[in-house]
Structures are given as structure tokens and as C-alpha cells.
Design a protein around this motif. Structure first.
Motif, PDB file in Angstrom:
ATOM      1  N   ARG A 543       7.205  -4.615  -1.501  1.00  0.00           N
ATOM      2  CA  ARG A 543       7.316  -3.158  -1.610  1.00  0.00           C
ATOM      3  C   ARG A 543       6.451  -2.594  -2.740  1.00  0.00           C
ATOM      4  O   ARG A 543       6.449  -1.396  -2.982  1.00  0.00           O
ATOM      5  N   ASP A 545       3.161  -1.443  -5.109  1.00  0.00           N
ATOM      6  CA  ASP A 545       1.933  -0.683  -4.861  1.00  0.00           C
ATOM      7  C   ASP A 545       0.728  -1.611  -4.707  1.00  0.00           C
ATOM      8  O   ASP A 545      -0.159  -1.364  -3.884  1.00  0.00           O
ATOM      9  N   ARG A 548       0.747  -3.013  -1.239  1.00  0.00           N
ATOM     10  CA  ARG A 548       0.411  -1.964  -0.263  1.00  0.00           C
ATOM     11  C   ARG A 548      -1.093  -1.688  -0.256  1.00  0.00           C
ATOM     12  O   ARG A 548      -1.697  -1.480   0.798  1.00  0.00           O
ATOM     13  N   GLN A 552      -3.554  -2.094   2.914  1.00  0.00           N
ATOM     14  CA  GLN A 552      -4.355  -0.963   3.405  1.00  0.00           C
ATOM     15  C   GLN A 552      -5.827  -1.352   3.505  1.00  0.00           C
ATOM     16  O   GLN A 552      -6.515  -1.016   4.471  1.00  0.00           O
ATOM     17  N   THR A 564       5.760  -4.071  10.460  1.00  0.00           N
ATOM     18  CA  THR A 564       6.704  -3.745   9.403  1.00  0.00           C
ATOM     19  C   THR A 564       8.121  -3.658   9.953  1.00  0.00           C
ATOM     20  O   THR A 564       8.342  -3.616  11.165  1.00  0.00           O
ATOM     21  N   GLU A 568       9.767   0.031   6.576  1.00  0.00           N
ATOM     22  CA  GLU A 568       8.347  -0.022   6.224  1.00  0.00           C
ATOM     23  C   GLU A 568       8.008  -1.163   5.272  1.00  0.00           C
ATOM     24  O   GLU A 568       7.030  -1.091   4.534  1.00  0.00           O
ATOM     25  N   THR A 569       8.816  -2.203   5.284  1.00  0.00           N
ATOM     26  CA  THR A 569       8.485  -3.404   4.526  1.00  0.00           C
ATOM     27  C   THR A 569       7.685  -4.332   5.420  1.00  0.00           C
ATOM     28  O   THR A 569       8.102  -4.623   6.550  1.00  0.00           O
TER      29      THR A 569
END
Length: 585
Positions: A543, A545, A548, A552, A564, A568-569
Motif C-alpha cells: 500500500r 507510495d 505504487r 504505475q 488488485t 485496490e491492494t
């Protein structure tokens, strides 16, 4: 993902897993090992384990009858004073493993978000089941229900429905609780090995508390206790298996050849030597060719024998009994799980429960490093939820069907066909019960031959799998060890089982299990917390940043597809080429 695919973890996934999830350490599995004479061993755990095992064997042989008396005293003492502890901790393990499965940690994937399954679901279930309970189910599936049918113990008291009480108790001992212990240990080992890159040994589970000290004496001690628990748990299963093989050969010899095959310690030791020699061939073949193939053969034989007894036996009686037994077990489970005979005898006295539930719980705990490490080794690519539910429910349900079929056929023979199985179990022992039950139904000789063959193959797979596990423990957690080393441990396991039989028979086997299981249960209690810490940290990173941003970037470059959870994990990353393949839960 496709179940049959072999492990193919790309460099990108491996780099991401190492960079963000692995602890900062320059240590590698087996980096201090001694490599010599075809062995690759840890410089502390291997020699100390071997020395203590040799000492135990020597003392048992030299003391003779005194060793048997010592086993009797230790068995009764642990049952009398520590039985409550066994009952409590196994329930804690059950609650803990269910929490991991149904909490937010259930979506975490063993091996990382891009790990793929190494074995198909069928092969996976076959291997974990064959390693977990094969010999035990063959040994107790008729004898235990008949024993409880004659004496259902203090929990049910004078319950007039002795048949149902017998089956509920048997379900309890072979149901969800043992697989909860296996699942907890397997999850901890798999997570810290595949998700953290730590050695595949028990010490690695304690990284959140010990850090680098897992490579020092605290870690050495943990692995030493694990080796002993594994070895004696395995020796118990092998000892039980060989007594049943001996009984089966005696039955076949009498019925087929008219020859009385000797029954006793000497022929059983000879059988251990012969079957251990066969096991070395499977060991030499390796995990994929040896254990996997034999495990699948075991499963086919089990289904064949199960289907045969269900077909020629009292089919309607068995299926009705299965339904009723399952319901009665689930209703009785909350109270039965915490029952300790507190108000049925004098404090400090070993009661009925000591010979059954306490022995089983000690056996499962001592057996758990073996089964847990083995299923950890074969479970990469599965989510925590999939792992827990697969390990906890499917084998237990199959055990219920198996026990209802063989136990139900035995009770039917006893109550409807004028059988004397309860008396046979009382006078001749549990090991003969299976073969006596088969005599009440058609083609007894054929079914007895299959049953004997099945116990032999279970013996071989248990020995093979056990040598693999002890190899991991005594080689610093290396995944691949020399075959010479595995053969050495297969021979050692057979030797310990033989010595325990000579030194005290079934009582020695039971005592070794509950004695080694007791300190190991305390280690497992601490392990519940360390696994929680590991999963919490994994979820936190997923989770984060930083994670993420990396995801991305990978998505924008078009390399991967991200899957996911509802929250949204990220739970899975796979190549774009695999986007048509169905994902698992």
C-alpha cells in the motif's frame, strides 16, 4: 494463471521483490556451510543434531527395559500435567490461521505479486495429503472408531448412540485442528522464504523478532528443536506404518499362502530396513520425479480402495452416516475442542484423553515442521487465503469421507453382521483392524493386498519427504542439497523408527512425539506473532507510495497487467502475454 505452468519468475519481478520486500542482509542460505564428501551442511545444526540423535539411539538400546519404564513415566507425566496446554495452543493455532485467511492479509501472494504456481492444484493436493496423514489414516481409520465405539470416553459419557460418538471423536482427531497446525507452520515458512528471501528453515520465521540473530545461536537452537520434532514425528508415523504392514502381510500370508508370517519387533525392524532401502530410490529421483509421482500413485490407490469399500460395503449406511457424523462433529466442535477432562478425575492423573487427544495434538505439532515445510516448498504462487483454505478444508473433508467409509463399514459389520472388531482391537491392537474389517466384505484378499501396498507407498513418500525437510533444516535452508545427503537422512529416519520400536514399541513412539511436541508448541505460539508481523509489513509495503509508483511505471511501459483486490491492494502482476489466462482467487 494456468495451474500447470512451471515456475517462471521474471527478472523484473524478482528485482522488485528483492528491492522492496527483502530485508537488508548480506547473508544467503547456506553461506557458511561445510561442503565435503557429498554433503552440504550447516556447521552447527548438522553435527549437533547428528550427535544428539546418536546419543539418544545409544541410550535407548543400552538401557533396554529401563528405557521403556522411562518412556512410560514421561508419557504419563506430560499427559497429566500439560494436557491442558496442548488443548489450548492448538485452538489458538486454529483461530490464528483463520484470521490470516479472512483478514486483509488473505490476498497476499506467497512468493510476491508476480509469483506463479509451481504445481497444478491436483499435484499440490496429492503431495500435501500424502505427506500429511496417509499412514495415520490407514492405521487408525478402522481401529479408532471401534475403540471409541466400545469406550467413547468422558466427553460423551454414557451416550446411548455410541456409533455417532465414536465417529465424532475420530473426526475431531483427524479434522480441521491438525490441518490448522500444518497450515500455520507452512504459511510461516513459505512467506519468510519466498517473500523475504530468507533460508527455508524455521529460524527464518523469527526474523521480525531476532533479525540477523537468526544466523546465530538463537536460530541454531530453533532449528535443532525443529529437527528433533520432525524426526520423532516422522519416526512415529513410520513405526505405526510398519506395524500395519506387518499385520497385513500376516493376514495375506495366512489367507493366501497358508503361511504364518511372524508378527513382532524383529520382522518389523526387517521391514523398516527393506522399505527404507526402497525409499532411497525415490529420494535419488528428486522432488518432481520421486515424491510427486509417488504421491499421485498414493492418491489413485486411496481413491480406488475407498471406492471399492464404498461399493461393496454398506453404501447407504456409510453415506447417511457421513452426513450425520459431519453435522454432529460441527455441533460438538466448540465444546469438544476445549474439553480437558477437568471434572472427570483427580488432578495430576493421566486419563482417557492422554492416550488419544493429547497424543494426537503432540503428534500433529511434532509432525508440523515436516508437513509444513514440505507444503511450503510446493506452495509458491498461491495467495494466503487460497493456501489456508486449501490446506485446512480439502484434506479434512477427504479425511471425513475416508473415516466415514472405513469406520462406518466397521461399525456396520460389528452391529449388523455379528462382527467382533471391537474385541479384536482390544486384544490384538489397532494395526490389525483394517484387515479384519475387510474380511466381512467381498474380495477381502484383493482389498487387503491394496491396503498393504498403500501403506508401503505412504511409508516411502513420508521417508522421502521427511529427508527433504530435514535436509533444509541441516543445510542452512538451501533449497537444493546433494542427493547423498537426502539418502543419509532417509536411512537415519528408518534407524530411529527401528530403535524406538525395539526400545518400547508403540508407547515409545507416542512418548517421543508428545515429549518433542511440547517445547515445539511453545515455539509455534511465538511464531503466530512473527507471522502476523511479517504479513502486516508486506501489506504495508503493498500500500506504500513507493510501490505504487513502481507499479504505475511498469504499467505505463506496457510490460505487465496489474490485478488488485477490492481495496485496490495489488495482489498479482503478470505479463501482458498472460492476460487471457483466468486469474485465481
Amino acid at each position: 494463471m494456468v495451474d500447470d505452468e512451471q515456475e517462471q519468475v521474471g527478472e523484473l519481478s524478482e528485482g522488485l521483490q528483492v528491492e522492496l520486500f527483502h530485508p537488508e542482509s548480506d547473508r544467503a542460505p547456506g553461506d557458511t556451510n561445510i561442503v565435503r564428501w557429498g554433503f552440504d551442511v550447516h556447521p552447527v545444526v548438522f553435527p549437533l543434531s547428528l550427535a544428539l540423535i546418536i546419543l539418544f539411539v545409544a541410550v535407548t538400546v543400552l538401557l533396554g527395559s529401563q528405557a521403556e519404564a522411562a518412556y512410560q513415566w514421561l508419557f504419563e507425566t506430560i499427559n497429566a500435567y500439560m494436557g491442558w496446554f496442548y488443548i489450548l495452543v492448538v485452538n489458538i493455532f486454529m483461530i490464528t490461521i483463520l484470521f490470516f485467511a479472512f483478514s486483509k492479509y488473505g490476498s497476499i501472494r506467497i512468493g510476491g505479486v508476480q509469483a506463479e504456481k509451481e504445481f497444478s492444484d491436483f499435484s499440490w493436493m496429492a503431495m500435501l495429503f500424502s505427506a500429511g496423514m496417509g499412514i495415520g489414516l490407514m492405521f487408525f481409520s478402522v481401529g479408532e472408531p471401534m475403540f471409541h465405539f466400545a469406550d467413547a470416553g468422558p466427553f460423551f459419557g454414557d451416550n446411548p448412540d455410541s456409533a455417532q460418538a465414536a465417529m465424532v471423536l475420530t473426526f475431531f482427531h483427524w479434522g480441521f485442528h491438525p490441518w490448522a497446525v500444518y497450515g500455520l507452520v507452512g504459511l510461516g515458512l513459505a512467506f519468510f522464504s519466498f517473500n523475504r528471501g530468507l533460508p527455508l528453515t524455521f529460524r527464518s520465521i523469527f526474523w521480525p523478532l531476532l533479525g540477523e540473530r537468526i544466523y546465530e545461536w538463537p536460530g541454531h537452537f530453533i532449528d535443532l528443536v525443529t529437527v528433533f520434532a520432525t524426526l520423532f514425528g516422522l519416526a512415529t508415523s513410520l513405526g505405526l506404518g510398519v506395524t500395519q504392514i506387518n499385520a497385513g502381510l500376516n493376514f495375506l500370508g495366512t489367507e493366501v499362502a497358508g503361511t504364518d508370517v511372524p508378527v513382532g519387533t524383529v520382522p518389523q525392524v526387517v521391514l523398516i530396513v527393506l522399505i527404507t532401502a526402497i525409499a532411497t530410490l525415490s529420494v535419488a529421483a528428486g522432488l518432481d520425479k520421486g515424491v510427486r509421482r509417488l504421491s499421485e500413485i498414493n492418491l489413485y490407490l486411496m481413491f480406488g480402495l475407498l471406492g471399492f469399500v464404498l461399493l461393496v460395503g454398506p453404501t447407504l449406511y456409510v453415506m447417511s452416516g457421513f452426513t450425520q457424523n459431519l453435522g454432529a462433529y460441527l455441533i460438538s466442535l466448540p465444546e469438544l475442542a476445549f474439553f480437558t477432562e477437568a471434572y472427570t478425575g483427580q488432578p495430576g492423573e493421566a486419563g482417557w484423553q492422554g492416550a488419544w487427544t493429547i497424543f494426537y495434538w503432540g503428534w500433529w505439532i511434532a509432525w508440523s515442521p515436516f508437513v509444513g515445510m514440505f507444503i511450503a516448498r510446493i506452495s509458491k504462487g498461491r495467495t494466503v487465503r487460497e493456501f489456508v483454505l486449501g490446506v485446512l478444508i480439502l484434506p479434512a473433508m477427504f479425511s471425513f469421507v475416508w473415516l466415514s467409509t472405513f469406520g462406518g463399514a466397521a461399525i456396520f459389520a460389528e452391529t449388523q453382521l455379528g462382527g467382533s472388531l471391537a474385541a479384536t482391537v482390544s486384544e490384538q491392537g489397532v494395526e490389525i483392524a483394517m484387515f479384519q474389517m475387510l474380511t466381512y466384505y467381498p474380495l477381502a484378499i484383493v482389498s487387503a493386498l491394496i491396503a498393504t501396498l498403500l501403506v508401503v507407498t505412504f511409508f516411502v513418500t513420508s521417508s522421502d519427504s521427511g529427508s527433504l525437510v530435514i535436509d533444509h533444516l541441516t543445510s542452512g535452508g538451501k533449497h537444493d542439497v546433494p542427493r547423498t545427503q537426502r539418502i543419509f537422512w532417509a536411512l537415519t529416519e528408518g534407524a530411529v523408527a527401528a530403535v524406538l520400536l525395539v526400545g518400547g514399541g508403540l508407547l515409545a513412539l507416542q512418548t517421543a512425539v508428545i515429549a518433542t511436541g511440547l517445547p515445539f508448541a511453545m515455539i509455534l505460539l511465538i511464531m503466530c506473532y512473527t507471522v502476523y508481523l511479517g504479513l502486516r509489513e508486506e501489506h504495508k509495503i503493498l500500500r506504500s507510495d513507493e510501490f505504487r509508483q513502481r507499479i504505475q511505471q511498469m504499467t505505463e511501459e506496457g510490460e505487465v497487467e496489474i490485478i488488485t483486490t477490492d481495496r485496490e491492494t495489488v495482489r498479482q502482476i503478470r505479463d501482458r502475454d498472460d492476460r487471457e489466462s483466468p486469474s485465481d482467487d
